[in-house]
Design an enzyme around this catalytic site. Structure first.
Site, mmCIF file in Angstrom:
data_model
loop_
_atom_site.group_PDB
_atom_site.id
_atom_site.type_symbol
_atom_site.label_atom_id
_atom_site.label_comp_id
_atom_site.label_asym_id
_atom_site.label_seq_id
_atom_site.Cartn_x
_atom_site.Cartn_y
_atom_site.Cartn_z
ATOM 1 N N CYS A 198 0.837 -1.194 0.000
ATOM 2 C CA CYS A 198 0.000 0.000 0.000
ATOM 3 C C CYS A 198 0.875 1.249 0.000
ATOM 4 O O CYS A 198 1.700 1.435 0.909
ATOM 5 C CB CYS A 198 -0.895 -0.007 1.245
ATOM 6 S SG CYS A 198 -1.868 1.502 1.440
ATOM 7 N N CYS A 201 0.094 3.440 3.430
ATOM 8 C CA CYS A 201 0.585 3.084 4.772
ATOM 9 C C CYS A 201 1.695 2.048 4.772
ATOM 10 O O CYS A 201 2.295 1.791 5.813
ATOM 11 C CB CYS A 201 -0.570 2.604 5.635
ATOM 12 S SG CYS A 201 -1.145 0.933 5.205
ATOM 13 N N CYS A 214 -6.064 -2.311 0.711
ATOM 14 C CA CYS A 214 -5.057 -2.476 1.755
ATOM 15 C C CYS A 214 -5.644 -3.229 2.946
ATOM 16 O O CYS A 214 -6.778 -2.973 3.361
ATOM 17 C CB CYS A 214 -4.531 -1.114 2.198
ATOM 18 S SG CYS A 214 -3.279 -1.219 3.505
ATOM 19 N N CYS A 217 -5.302 -0.321 6.068
ATOM 20 C CA CYS A 217 -5.924 1.004 6.052
ATOM 21 C C CYS A 217 -7.067 1.016 5.051
ATOM 22 O O CYS A 217 -7.391 -0.008 4.458
ATOM 23 C CB CYS A 217 -4.900 2.114 5.751
ATOM 24 S SG CYS A 217 -4.367 2.212 4.020
ATOM 25 N N ASP A 336 21.869 0.472 -16.330
ATOM 26 C CA ASP A 336 21.714 -0.724 -15.505
ATOM 27 C C ASP A 336 20.827 -1.741 -16.220
ATOM 28 O O ASP A 336 19.661 -1.466 -16.497
ATOM 29 C CB ASP A 336 21.103 -0.320 -14.162
ATOM 30 C CG ASP A 336 20.994 -1.473 -13.182
ATOM 31 O OD1 ASP A 336 21.272 -2.624 -13.568
ATOM 32 O OD2 ASP A 336 20.616 -1.218 -12.028
#
Length: 412
Positions: A198, A201, A214, A217, A336
């Site tokens: 999430c 949170c 989530c 939350c 990369d």
């Protein structure tokens, strides 16, 4: 254009001249150098060129060039559209696009993800389309959670901007959720490896079918107004339209089309009008182009990151059709190449595979780990000529794609 201050007029004129010279000398299409010179002479040129225009910004990790082209095509009934059709998606390209169409009342601008806050502030775009966020060029691009956070702050400070956002991507949803006005589109999320936590949170995201939420939350998938399901899209009024007329292949382009339909509806263009115009788009800056060479039919596919490779695999010719893969690691690609290990190449088993490009040995190591039979070649020509006359799919990242496109044909 004549109502611009004299300095801005000079900046536009010199930028156009530089762009023309760039095209004539074969250095590029001029969209970057023209805008760069214009902004050097007048740092406020983008703001000035955006004044009194209705601007749409289109941003995502993948698909923004294609979606920009689709939106611009669908908006042609409104008149001339200023757009950066070839992917110059930073302020220099935006300046060039707007300067090239001084009488256009509408602008549809592809925007690099990290430039959204700055460009939104300068253009005061009335509509912003946000589609997906996934890891890309991690050696020089910001962490995608940081990008989503920047979107949130920028949209919170843009009360007159309407957002069209893909609610199937949790990061996009979080980034768009501070906007005062949002149209949620269920456009799908095929790559989920960057959104299991999430962003609000940090708790785990639970997924059940298309829904997500989530565990710790209240952050959850909003109710969509536009819904893509397979090859059909349903509008807020409940009407359903077939997307089978699209000439751009694959589920990713159906997602792009769904976003485009939601955007143009903001300008009063209904799907009945928009869909035939979307169907006119066959290739976008060389993507999906098919060229003929020595009896071979070569289709060019661009894939720049793990999510993009997943979508490229989706549109390959059926197995055992041959495929050539080309990887570079120049600055526009990102230096990369570790992201290759996030791509599941096992889907290519049973196909003849060739590996080429400047970083072909990096690619070869990944293909060997995936237990593929493949051949390493020094040049794309060797791969092409190794294939019997017939079809060959070529998947390449950015600079490799441009090199191959220049070699076999720059069809747009």
């Amino acid at each position: 254009m004549s109502d611009l201050p004299l300095r801005a007029q000079m900046a536009v004129a010199l930028g156009r001249t530089a762009a023309k010279v760039s095209r004539l000398t074969g250095r590029g299409d001029g969209s970057v150098i023209g805008g760069r010179i214009g902004l050097k002479l007048d740092p406020e040129l983008l703001t000035r060129l955006s004044k009194d225009r209705k601007i749409v910004l289109v941003s995502a990790t993948n698909g923004k060039t294609t979606t920009t082209r689709l939106i611009a095509s669908a908006m042609t009934p409104l008149g001339e559209i200023a757009t950066n059709a070839f992917g110059a998606n930073m302020p220099t390209g935006h300046v060039s696009a707007l300067a090239a169409a001084p009488n256009a009342k509408y602008g549809v601008l592809e925007c690099d993800e990290k430039y959204v806050p700055a460009v939104l502030k300068e253009t005061r775009a009335g509509v912003v389309a946000l589609m997906n966020l996934s890891r890309d060029q991690m050696d020089r691009a910001a962490e995608i959670w940081l990008l989503a956070g920047k979107w949130r702050r920028a949209l919170e400070e843009a009360p007159d901007t309407h957002v069209v956002a893909n609610c199937d991507d949790p990061l996009v949803t979080w980034g768009a959720s501070t906007a005062k006005s949002v149209t949620w589109v269920a456009a799908g999320q095929h790559w989920r490896e960057d959104s299991w936590s999430c962003p609000e949170c940090g708790g785990p995201l639970d997924r059940e079918g298309v829904n997500w939420g989530c565990r710790e939350c209240s952050f959850a998938r909003p109710k969509p107004e536009w819904i893509l399901h397979g090859e059909r899209v349903t509008t807020p009024s409940g009407q359903t339209y077939e997307l089978t007329g699209l000439q751009l292949p694959g589920r990713a382009n159906r997602s792009n089309a769904a976003i485009a339909l939601a955007v143009v509806s903001r300008f009063g263009i209904e799907p009945e009008t928009a869909l035939p115009l979307l169907a006119q788009v066959k290739s976008v800056a060389g993507r999906y182009t098919t060229v003929e060479h020595e009896g071979r039919t070569i289709r060019l596919l661009l894939a720049k990151n793990p999510a993009g490779w997943l979508e490229a695999f989706d549109v390959l010719q059926p197995a055992p059709g041959p495929v050539a893969l080309s990887i570079n690691a120049q600055v526009p690609d990102g230096r990369d190449t570790s992201w290759l290990w996030d791509v599941d190449y096992r889907i290519l088993r049973g196909r003849p595979v060739w590996a080429t490009g400047e970083r072909r040995l990096d690619l070869a190591a990944r293909l060997e780990a995936a237990e593929l039979d493949f051949t390493v070649v020094d040049d794309i020509d060797q791969a092409v000529m190794a294939v019997p006359p017939g079809h060959l799919d070529v998947i390449a990242n950015y600079t490799a794609f441009q090199q191959i496109r220049a070699r076999y044909g720059r069809v747009v």
